[in-house]
Design a protein around this motif. Structure first.
Motif, PDB file in Angstrom:
ATOM      1  N   SER A  15     -37.318 -99.467 -38.373  1.00 24.02           N
ATOM      2  CA  SER A  15     -38.919 -99.131 -38.347  1.00 24.02           C
ATOM      3  C   SER A  15     -39.418 -98.636 -37.066  1.00 24.02           C
ATOM      4  O   SER A  15     -40.332 -98.108 -36.886  1.00 24.02           O
ATOM      5  CB  SER A  15     -39.692-100.223 -38.942  1.00 24.02           C
ATOM      6  N   TYR A  18     -38.785 -95.301 -36.380  1.00 22.58           N
ATOM      7  CA  TYR A  18     -39.665 -94.339 -37.111  1.00 22.58           C
ATOM      8  C   TYR A  18     -41.121 -94.339 -36.502  1.00 22.58           C
ATOM      9  O   TYR A  18     -41.961 -93.412 -36.683  1.00 22.58           O
ATOM     10  CB  TYR A  18     -39.469 -94.468 -38.465  1.00 22.58           C
ATOM     11  N   VAL A  19     -41.248 -95.477 -35.647  1.00 19.28           N
ATOM     12  CA  VAL A  19     -42.739 -95.454 -34.961  1.00 19.28           C
ATOM     13  C   VAL A  19     -42.651 -94.440 -34.024  1.00 19.28           C
ATOM     14  O   VAL A  19     -43.777 -93.652 -33.849  1.00 19.28           O
ATOM     15  CB  VAL A  19     -43.028 -96.840 -34.243  1.00 19.28           C
ATOM     16  N   HIS A  20     -42.016 -94.240 -32.957  1.00 18.57           N
ATOM     17  CA  HIS A  20     -41.578 -93.248 -32.160  1.00 18.57           C
ATOM     18  C   HIS A  20     -41.201 -91.959 -32.553  1.00 18.57           C
ATOM     19  O   HIS A  20     -41.615 -90.654 -31.963  1.00 18.57           O
ATOM     20  CB  HIS A  20     -40.653 -93.736 -31.148  1.00 18.57           C
ATOM     21  N   PHE A  21     -40.480 -91.915 -33.780  1.00 20.66           N
ATOM     22  CA  PHE A  21     -39.764 -90.393 -34.201  1.00 20.66           C
ATOM     23  C   PHE A  21     -39.825 -90.351 -35.551  1.00 20.66           C
ATOM     24  O   PHE A  21     -39.321 -91.424 -36.534  1.00 20.66           O
ATOM     25  CB  PHE A  21     -38.411 -90.145 -33.677  1.00 20.66           C
ATOM     26  N   ARG A  22     -40.652 -89.752 -36.291  1.00 15.63           N
ATOM     27  CA  ARG A  22     -40.933 -89.480 -37.687  1.00 15.63           C
ATOM     28  C   ARG A  22     -39.585 -88.899 -38.300  1.00 15.63           C
ATOM     29  O   ARG A  22     -39.328 -89.178 -39.387  1.00 15.63           O
ATOM     30  CB  ARG A  22     -42.256 -88.946 -38.035  1.00 15.63           C
ATOM     31  N   THR A  23     -39.002 -88.127 -37.572  1.00 13.36           N
ATOM     32  CA  THR A  23     -37.869 -87.585 -38.209  1.00 13.36           C
ATOM     33  C   THR A  23     -36.658 -87.424 -37.317  1.00 13.36           C
ATOM     34  O   THR A  23     -36.767 -87.820 -36.016  1.00 13.36           O
ATOM     35  CB  THR A  23     -38.151 -86.048 -38.529  1.00 13.36           C
ATOM     36  N   GLU A  26     -37.143 -84.877 -34.235  1.00 19.44           N
ATOM     37  CA  GLU A  26     -38.056 -85.407 -33.576  1.00 19.44           C
ATOM     38  C   GLU A  26     -37.186 -85.976 -32.488  1.00 19.44           C
ATOM     39  O   GLU A  26     -37.520 -85.701 -31.101  1.00 19.44           O
ATOM     40  CB  GLU A  26     -39.127 -86.051 -33.819  1.00 19.44           C
TER      41      GLU A  26
END
Length: 162
Positions: A15, A18-23, A26
């Protein structure tokens, strides 16, 4: 490398990542940009350390730094070549690849302009090709001497700069 492996090896919660890198892409873009900036800083420092020497020595510093990088135990080749092969159509990844591809020719152009080399574009392309070839060869052929071999060839190209 899958995202689960990245999360496991980094020790960061999925989690949080995914806050910093959505994919995953990225994350790859951020890694490549950081890698480019670190290499650029390292090469520039190597060139600047030879600032009182002839321009030929400063140009050859590019190959000396590549030799240092390729000799490191965790060297796994050029990440930009790998990313280009894995993501042939990803615009964001190609933007950072192009970002990386632009700095070495600009550095060489600046060095050669200061040495009043007329029409240095051909020489710059030759030096970049030697650098790229040595970088790929160091990984694919496990050739720890590829940067030194490329430097020898570059010495012939810049012989007039002494």
């Amino acid at each position: 490398m899958g995202i689960d492996r990245i999360v496991a090896e980094s020790g960061v919660a999925k989690s949080t990542m995914y806050v910093h890198f959505r994919t995953k892409e990225e994350l790859i873009i951020a890694y490549l940009r950081r890698r480019s900036d670190m290499t650029r800083a390292r090469v520039t420092a190597g060139v600047e350390a030879r600032n009182t020497r002839p321009v030929g020595d400063r140009v050859l510093a590019v190959f000396d730094v590549l030799d240092e990088i390729a000799s490191e135990p965790d060297f796994r080749g050029c990440p930009f070549v790998s990313a280009a092969a894995e993501y042939p159509d990803h615009q964001g990844i190609w933007e950072v690849i192009n970002y990386d591809r632009s700095w070495l020719p600009r550095l060489l152009e600046e060095l050669l302009r200061n040495a009043n080399v007329p029409d240095a574009s051909n020489l710059i392309r030759q030096l970049v090709q030697l650098h790229d070839g040595a970088n790929v060869m160091a990984h694919l052929d496990q050739s720890k001497g590829s940067a030194r071999m490329a430097r020898k060839a570059a010495e012939h190209l810049v012989a007039d700069l002494y």
